[in-house]
Design a protein around this motif. Structure first.
Motif, PDB file in Angstrom:
ATOM      1  N   ALA A 149       0.908  -1.262  -0.226  1.00 40.49           N
ATOM      2  CA  ALA A 149      -0.136  -0.399  -0.147  1.00 40.49           C
ATOM      3  C   ALA A 149       0.928   1.262   0.239  1.00 40.49           C
ATOM      4  CB  ALA A 149      -1.317   0.480   1.715  1.00 40.49           C
ATOM      5  N   ILE A 150       1.364   1.060   0.592  1.00 41.87           N
ATOM      6  CA  ILE A 150       2.781   2.452   1.115  1.00 41.87           C
ATOM      7  C   ILE A 150       3.579   2.247  -0.523  1.00 41.87           C
ATOM      8  CG2 ILE A 150       4.830   3.269   2.084  1.00 41.87           C
ATOM      9  CD1 ILE A 150       4.097   1.960   4.411  1.00 41.87           C
ATOM     10  N   ALA A 151       3.716   1.540  -1.232  1.00 44.08           N
ATOM     11  CA  ALA A 151       4.544   1.755  -2.161  1.00 44.08           C
ATOM     12  C   ALA A 151       3.628   2.301  -3.556  1.00 44.08           C
ATOM     13  CB  ALA A 151       5.197   0.534  -2.686  1.00 44.08           C
ATOM     14  N   ARG A 152       2.047   1.928  -3.539  1.00 42.56           N
ATOM     15  CA  ARG A 152       1.386   2.570  -4.270  1.00 42.56           C
ATOM     16  C   ARG A 152       0.900   3.735  -3.828  1.00 42.56           C
ATOM     17  NH1 ARG A 152      -3.137  -1.964  -4.394  1.00 42.56           N
ATOM     18  NH2 ARG A 152      -2.383  -4.180  -5.233  1.00 42.56           N
ATOM     19  N   LEU A 153       1.231   4.074  -2.548  1.00 41.78           N
ATOM     20  CA  LEU A 153       0.954   5.508  -2.415  1.00 41.78           C
ATOM     21  C   LEU A 153       2.236   6.072  -3.066  1.00 41.78           C
ATOM     22  CD1 LEU A 153      -0.703   5.338   1.074  1.00 41.78           C
ATOM     23  CD2 LEU A 153      -2.162   5.808  -0.598  1.00 41.78           C
ATOM     24  N   VAL A 154       3.348   6.021  -2.755  1.00 40.28           N
ATOM     25  CA  VAL A 154       4.063   6.936  -3.091  1.00 40.28           C
ATOM     26  C   VAL A 154       4.207   7.318  -5.118  1.00 40.28           C
ATOM     27  CG1 VAL A 154       6.600   6.776  -3.659  1.00 40.28           C
ATOM     28  CG2 VAL A 154       5.438   6.329  -0.772  1.00 40.28           C
ATOM     29  N   GLY A 155       3.348   5.876  -5.204  1.00 43.07           N
ATOM     30  CA  GLY A 155       3.451   5.292  -6.901  1.00 43.07           C
ATOM     31  C   GLY A 155       3.084   6.689  -7.122  1.00 43.07           C
ATOM     32  N   ALA A 156       2.170   7.160  -6.607  1.00 39.35           N
ATOM     33  CA  ALA A 156       0.619   7.798  -6.969  1.00 39.35           C
ATOM     34  C   ALA A 156       1.586   9.270  -6.789  1.00 39.35           C
ATOM     35  CB  ALA A 156      -0.329   7.635  -5.826  1.00 39.35           C
ATOM     36  N   LEU A 157       2.057   9.498  -5.882  1.00 41.38           N
ATOM     37  CA  LEU A 157       2.867  11.081  -5.407  1.00 41.38           C
ATOM     38  C   LEU A 157       3.179  11.338  -6.814  1.00 41.38           C
ATOM     39  CD1 LEU A 157       3.137  13.806  -3.946  1.00 41.38           C
ATOM     40  CD2 LEU A 157       4.775  12.449  -2.310  1.00 41.38           C
ATOM     41  N   LEU A 334       9.011   6.588 -11.044  1.00 42.06           N
ATOM     42  CA  LEU A 334       7.351   5.998 -11.602  1.00 42.06           C
ATOM     43  C   LEU A 334       7.615   4.561 -10.647  1.00 42.06           C
ATOM     44  CD1 LEU A 334       4.244   6.986 -10.717  1.00 42.06           C
ATOM     45  CD2 LEU A 334       5.078   6.924 -13.797  1.00 42.06           C
ATOM     46  N   VAL A 335       8.578   3.796 -11.810  1.00 38.15           N
ATOM     47  CA  VAL A 335       8.225   2.936 -11.898  1.00 38.15           C
ATOM     48  C   VAL A 335       8.952   1.792 -10.429  1.00 38.15           C
ATOM     49  CG1 VAL A 335       9.403   0.815 -12.770  1.00 38.15           C
ATOM     50  CG2 VAL A 335       8.136   2.618 -14.024  1.00 38.15           C
ATOM     51  N   THR A 336      10.396   2.282  -9.972  1.00 35.06           N
ATOM     52  CA  THR A 336      10.699   1.876  -9.285  1.00 35.06           C
ATOM     53  C   THR A 336       9.806   2.125  -7.573  1.00 35.06           C
ATOM     54  OG1 THR A 336      12.468   3.533  -8.760  1.00 35.06           O
ATOM     55  CG2 THR A 336      12.630   1.608 -10.109  1.00 35.06           C
ATOM     56  N   SER A 337       9.403   3.337  -7.506  1.00 34.93           N
ATOM     57  CA  SER A 337       8.632   3.406  -6.158  1.00 34.93           C
ATOM     58  C   SER A 337       7.529   3.088  -6.372  1.00 34.93           C
ATOM     59  CB  SER A 337       8.090   5.273  -6.187  1.00 34.93           C
ATOM     60  OG  SER A 337       7.234   4.724  -7.143  1.00 34.93           O
ATOM     61  N   GLY A 338       6.432   2.320  -7.854  1.00 39.89           N
ATOM     62  CA  GLY A 338       5.552   1.148  -7.124  1.00 39.89           C
ATOM     63  C   GLY A 338       5.900   0.042  -7.501  1.00 39.89           C
ATOM     64  N   GLY A 387      16.680   5.217  -8.796  1.00 42.65           N
ATOM     65  CA  GLY A 387      17.427   5.124  -7.085  1.00 42.65           C
ATOM     66  C   GLY A 387      16.238   6.080  -6.414  1.00 42.65           C
ATOM     67  N   VAL A 388      16.354   7.679  -6.687  1.00 41.78           N
ATOM     68  CA  VAL A 388      15.122   8.060  -6.040  1.00 41.78           C
ATOM     69  C   VAL A 388      13.935   7.848  -5.969  1.00 41.78           C
ATOM     70  CG1 VAL A 388      13.639  10.409  -5.959  1.00 41.78           C
ATOM     71  CG2 VAL A 388      16.178   9.932  -6.645  1.00 41.78           C
ATOM     72  N   GLY A 389      13.151   6.597  -7.108  1.00 35.40           N
ATOM     73  CA  GLY A 389      12.054   5.884  -6.830  1.00 35.40           C
ATOM     74  C   GLY A 389      11.353   4.613  -5.151  1.00 35.40           C
ATOM     75  N   ALA A 390      13.325   3.782  -5.950  1.00 33.56           N
ATOM     76  CA  ALA A 390      13.229   3.096  -4.620  1.00 33.56           C
ATOM     77  C   ALA A 390      13.067   3.930  -3.054  1.00 33.56           C
ATOM     78  CB  ALA A 390      13.964   1.739  -4.982  1.00 33.56           C
ATOM     79  N   ALA A 391      14.244   5.018  -3.071  1.00 34.57           N
ATOM     80  CA  ALA A 391      14.473   5.032  -1.929  1.00 34.57           C
ATOM     81  C   ALA A 391      12.759   5.410  -0.938  1.00 34.57           C
ATOM     82  CB  ALA A 391      14.922   6.383  -1.716  1.00 34.57           C
ATOM     83  N   LEU A 392      12.201   6.613  -1.993  1.00 35.30           N
ATOM     84  CA  LEU A 392      11.462   7.317  -1.992  1.00 35.30           C
ATOM     85  C   LEU A 392      10.065   5.871  -1.440  1.00 35.30           C
ATOM     86  CD1 LEU A 392      10.249   9.787  -3.747  1.00 35.30           C
ATOM     87  CD2 LEU A 392      10.912   9.947  -1.745  1.00 35.30           C
ATOM     88  N   GLY A 393       9.937   4.832  -2.090  1.00 36.26           N
ATOM     89  CA  GLY A 393       8.451   3.446  -1.513  1.00 36.26           C
ATOM     90  C   GLY A 393       9.660   3.006  -0.133  1.00 36.26           C
TER      91      GLY A 393
END
Length: 511
Positions: A149-157, A334-338, A387-393
């Motif tokens: 769920a957290i990964a989806r929210l970060v991806g949406a952001l 976007l991809v890595t955060s999701g 790297g940013v996306g994965a760290a944000l997630g």
């Protein structure tokens, strides 16, 4: 499962009879709120020159449009987080969305510049949305589902941020009225207010106590002093009174705040719990992340826009071309955060975070060494973006899982604040580095100034890797970082679970 046969965290995070049974049921409309948050935060950036013309203010005054929202958010985030822990995260989420909607409408319809700044103060609640949502889903879902769920929210952001700049830039080109264009995010934010009253479950767990008002005031004033001082480095330099006095005031206020929190029975931030669980190291990682995340945005753009005929570097790109160079990085983020939860399922959160910061360090090292062509820079930016996306997630997950369950709202809020502070400090540091390497009598830095900035960001990436590795080894306590991969049952023996002060007492089950 009874209290006697389950750990405190299992009782909190295990499936509740009244809780929704799927990630979608809990996340649902929260994704819409994060799309709105990203859209509003980035959508105003391409409109800044037009806002200056409309309100008759210069470039220096325009900086307050960004700074006021940042400063207000630094105060609002921990307060909303603590109130969410005390009175319900859904309730505070609704209040934050209402504040954002009011502020966004005020920005669009402002008849004068001070009114616009007041609207930006209300928009400071934007940065409180994600921490409240993270605490809500962690309260209502088992660990593995909460991670997804957290990964989806970060991806949406991230997606909202990508859409905000593109859509608002295109709208400004099609409609020659800045107020009409600003009504687009205002309508989006207003739509979210009634939606927030639909199908969103309230968190079950409550912290005991009341809001630590002295702690909130001291923390807010200390952050305002820090950001206020750093924001003047660009104009006055580090040794000026306008910079040193606010920084000295910050040091005094933060020292008083720490003493106040340690003596308070129900503090805004439980510093003793943070120290005992090794979470402080994760906040250091958050600071490094903020330096890299915010510190490179302006230098990348100005380097790409520099005229090679007069400056000896750069490509003379337009604003649209610059956004296209950054597009691969935004898509990669976007991809890595999701996909963070999926990646962590195979690698574990510790390896995922170290890989994320390794990608960022490699990308910045690439920018520092290879920036002779647009293609080279686009590739390096894409590596950084991944790297940013994965760290944000991953960062919000490991922060809240290493924190006592009743303090998750404050923990995730403090993570955002520390990241913001890192970005503010990086702004002053970048300005100082570039100013020190500027041609005498000119305003354009030497190429080496940009190289130094990128190499400093790469060094922060390496420092973040070391801090993550040190946290996993530090005090032997359980967290999402200390296991190779999620997927266990998350159950431990009841005696170990009941020893809340022992090293075996976890922040959350493994999931």
């Amino acid at each position: 499962m009874t209290e006697a046969s389950a750990s405190p965290d299992e009782a909190r995070l295990g499936p509740d009879p009244a809780a929704p049974a799927s990630v979608t049921a809990v996340v649902g409309l929260l994704v819409l709120f994060e799309l709105m948050s990203g859209f509003v935060q980035t959508g105003i950036t391409p409109l800044l020159p037009e806002l200056g013309e409309y309100h008759g203010v210069g470039d220096s005054a325009l900086n307050w449009i960004v700074s006021v929202q940042l400063l207000a958010g630094a105060v609002m985030v921990p307060v909303f987080g603590r109130l969410g822990d005390l009175y319900g995260h859904r309730r505070m989420l609704r209040a934050a969305i209402a504040a954002v909607a009011a502020g966004t409408l005020l920005v669009a319809l402002a008849p004068a510049f001070p009114v616009l700044l007041l609207g930006r103060v209300f928009q400071g609640a934007l940065v409180a949305l994600l921490p409240l949502e993270i605490a809500l889903v962690r309260d209502r879902l088992p660990v593995e589902q909460a991670r997804r769920a957290i990964a989806r929210l970060v991806g949406a952001l991230t997606l909202g941020s990508l859409l905000g700049a593109v859509v608002m830039g295109a709208a400004a080109k099609a409609v020659h009225s800045v107020q009409l264009v600003l009504l687009v995010p205002a309508f989006f934010a207003l739509l979210c207010v009634p939606v927030s009253f639909l199908f969103i479950p309230e968190s079950v767990q409550r912290a005991v106590g009341r809001l630590d008002r002295p702690g909130a005031v001291l923390l807010g004033l200390s952050l305002l002093s820090l950001l206020g001082g750093v924001s003047r480095v660009d104009h006055d330099g580090w040794v000026s009174a306008g910079v040193l006095l606010p920084l000295v005031l910050f040091a005094v206020l933060i020292s008083v705040w720490v003493r106040t929190e340690l003596r308070c029975a129900a503090p805004l931030v439980d510093l003793r719990a943070m120290k005992g669980r090794g979470v402080a190291r994760l906040y250091l990682v958050s600071f490094f992340f903020g330096v890299m995340y915010f510190g490179s945005q302006s230098p990348n753009a100005t380097f790409l826009a520099a005229d090679p005929a007069t400056d000896g570097y750069g490509f003379g790109l337009s604003a649209l071309d610059i956004s296209l160079v950054g597009l691969p990085g935004a898509v990669a983020a976007l991809v890595t955060s999701g996909c963070t939860a999926l990646i962590a399922r195979h690698l574990g959160y510790r390896t995922t975070l170290m890989t994320a910061f390794g990608l960022m360090a490699a990308g910045f090292l690439g920018l520092g060494c290879l920036h002779d062509t647009v293609v080279e820079m686009a590739i390096a930016v894409a590596v950084c973006g991944a790297g940013v996306g994965a760290a944000l997630g991953a960062m919000p997950t490991v922060i809240v899982e290493a924190t006592e369950p009743e303090h998750t709202g404050v923990a995730s809020a403090l993570y955002n604040n520390v990241k913001t502070v890192g970005g503010a400090v990086s702004g002053g540091l970048v300005a100082t580095v570039l100013a020190a390497r500027t041609r005498p009598g000119g305003t354009t830095p030497y190429e080496g100034g940009y190289t130094t900035v990128w190499l400093l960001c790469a060094a922060c990436g390496l420092a973040a890797i070391a801090a993550v590795a040190g946290h996993a080894r530090g005090d032997g306590r359980f967290s999402a970082l200390s296991l190779p991969r999620p997927g266990g049952t998350g159950r431990r023996s009841a005696p170990a679970a009941r020893r809340r002060g022992s090293p075996d007492s976890p922040g959350t089950p493994t999931g």
